[in-house]
Design a protein around this motif. Structure first.
Motif, mmCIF file in Angstrom:
data_model
loop_
_atom_site.group_PDB
_atom_site.id
_atom_site.type_symbol
_atom_site.label_atom_id
_atom_site.label_comp_id
_atom_site.label_asym_id
_atom_site.label_seq_id
_atom_site.Cartn_x
_atom_site.Cartn_y
_atom_site.Cartn_z
ATOM 1 N N TYR A 1 35.420 39.574 20.399
ATOM 2 C CA TYR A 1 36.799 39.872 19.987
ATOM 3 C C TYR A 1 36.819 41.011 18.970
ATOM 4 O O TYR A 1 37.486 42.024 19.176
ATOM 5 C CB TYR A 1 37.489 38.640 19.404
ATOM 6 N N SER B 1 40.583 34.825 22.555
ATOM 7 C CA SER B 1 39.608 35.245 21.543
ATOM 8 C C SER B 1 38.300 35.730 22.157
ATOM 9 O O SER B 1 37.525 36.413 21.491
ATOM 10 C CB SER B 1 39.294 34.088 20.590
ATOM 11 N N TRP C 1 38.328 31.483 15.429
ATOM 12 C CA TRP C 1 37.731 31.875 16.715
ATOM 13 C C TRP C 1 37.663 33.386 16.876
ATOM 14 O O TRP C 1 36.650 33.936 17.283
ATOM 15 C CB TRP C 1 38.517 31.245 17.880
ATOM 16 N N LYS C 2 38.775 34.045 16.564
ATOM 17 C CA LYS C 2 38.816 35.499 16.785
ATOM 18 C C LYS C 2 37.933 36.254 15.796
ATOM 19 O O LYS C 2 37.213 37.167 16.176
ATOM 20 C CB LYS C 2 40.266 36.009 16.684
#
Lengths: 136, 295
Positions: free
Chosen positions: B131, A40, B123-124
């Motif tokens: 990201y 991520s 998270w991403k």
């Protein structure tokens, strides 16, 4: 409703929630710690670096981290907490003295790499600096 | 009575295949320091040899305990799928004591999958600004050796460009600045690949989180399996984390009924496909073949 199938799920949520908190509060790398932040972010182990400087009578220099402290340095890069900073500093003092090199002060730094969002140019950013006076 | 429930093997309700594949994972990826590795290898080997050991709740609670011990010993370096494997083993041990082990393991597997994907999406999508703006895959495709073959094969990057880019991505010492800094070269194919990985990954993981956590199960069962299998087919062709892929497939397989033979075989075949992905450097071989044909 049976609760036993939910128990591991509660455990996952508790650990992952703690990981998010540790990542935000003490810079735990997102990839580690059970929070499922892998793939991520670029702020992971390979893009973090630990540097150690030693000073003592007649010397002040950056030293290489010896093989037996590499594991500690890796943990420190992943979680730059007070515990791992002082553990590495203590290890460096012990290592220097084992080799009869004078040491009175150790500075440990943890750096991360930041990439520009357009050019991808890489810059080093200081994440932690820790000063440690070696006991006589 | 309660102690006996930990010692009595459960009846096979289609679970043997699921548990046996989990035992295979313990053998394929030995993990942890010296004091956990032999125990986990022993549990894996004994589970494959003996159906009674395989179905015993004690086997899986012991596996969960040794995995937990490994996580503590390696803190904070262990990968996320080790945590997930620990939770799943705990779920398996609890399920094997229940009146309907298959239903309980299916439920815990589904919820574990859903929550793991939900945190991955958090998270991403929200916590990592590098990201969503594409930086993560733009840099990873250039700097991570494990993606080098795919970056050249699909992204159209030459070997020389790869090496020059890696030099350009090396940070300078503190305060240093080059008069004419090297520039990163990104062919259009590579930028498209980075975008596809970024958004394809995020969208697929978000869909998986939703369908796995969605409470009305029966209507969307097909979507759960289709998305999970598609995720594994695509992701593990590139991502070098077979252990994670195998675990996801085991958790998907745990949600099947014994009568769904075709679906169960698809999961098993995908398990071996991930094994092939990890053991056969397919992108490197295709790259070599391409170079040979061009020459």
């Amino acid at each position: 409703m049976r609760w036993s199938p939910v128990l591991p799920v509660v455990l996952l949520a508790a650990v992952a929630g703690t990981q998010v908190w540790l990542a935000r509060s003490v810079d735990l790398a997102a990839w580690k710690g059970g929070g499922f932040g892998m793939f991520s972010t670029l702020d992971d182990g390979p893009h973090r670096r630990v540097r150690v400087y030693v000073s003592g009578p007649g010397r002040s220099e950056e030293v290489e981290i010896s093989a037996f402290l590499e594991d500690t340095a890796m943990r420190l890069a992943t979680l730059p907490s007070q515990t791992w900073l002082s553990r590495l500093a203590d290890g460096v003092v012990a290592d220097e003295r084992r080799h009869d090199r004078p040491v009175s002060h150790v500075r440990v730094e943890v750096w991360r790499v930041r990439f520009d969002s357009v050019t991808l140019g890489a810059t080093s950013i200081l994440l932690r600096r820790y000063e440690h006076d070696a006991p006589p | 009575m309660r102690l006996r429930s930990w010692l009595t093997p459960a009846v096979d309700d289609g679970l043997d295949l699921v548990l046996r594949l989990a035992a295979v994972v313990l053998l394929l990826r030995p993990m942890g320091p010296w004091f956990t590795r032999p125990a986990l290898l022993g549990i894996g080997a004994a589970s494959i040899v003996s159906p009674a050991v395989l179905r015993s709740p004690l086997t899986w609670v012991a596996a969960a305990a040794f995995i937990g011990l490994r996580l503590v010993a390696d803190w904070p370096l262990a990968d996320n799928h080790i945590y997930l494997l620990g939770y799943w083993c705990l779920g398996a041990s609890l399920a094997l004591r229940a009146p309907d082990p298959r239903a309980d393991l299916a439920r815990s597997s589904r919820l574990l999958l859903g929550l793991a994907f939900a945190f991955a999406v958090l998270w991403k999508g929200l916590l990592s600004p590098d990201y969503v703006d594409g930086r993560f895959f733009r840099v990873t495709l250039l700097a991570d050796d494990r993606f080098a073959d795919a970056a050249q094969l699909i992204g159209g990057l030459s070997e020389d460009q790869l090496l020059e880019n890696r030099a350009a991505l090396t940070p300078l010492p503190e305060g240093a600045e080059l008069l004419d800094p090297p520039r990163v070269t990104e062919p259009p194919g590579l930028r498209a690949m980075a975008s596809a990985f970024t958004w394809g990954g995020l969208i697929l993981e978000a869909m998986l989180a939703v369908v796995m956590l969605w409470p009305l199960g029966h209507r969307i069962t097909w979507a759960r399996h289709a998305l999970l299998l598609a995720f594994c087919w695509v992701t593990y062709a590139f991502a070098p984390v077979a252990g994670f892929g195998w675990l996801l497939l085991i958790m998907g397989l745990a949600q099947t009924e014994r009568a769904q033979r075709g679906l169960r075989m698809t999961y098993v075949a995908t398990f071996f496909l991930v094994l092939l992905y990890t053991e056969v450097p397919w992108a490197g071989l295709m790259l070599d073949a391409h170079a040979w044909f061009v020459a």
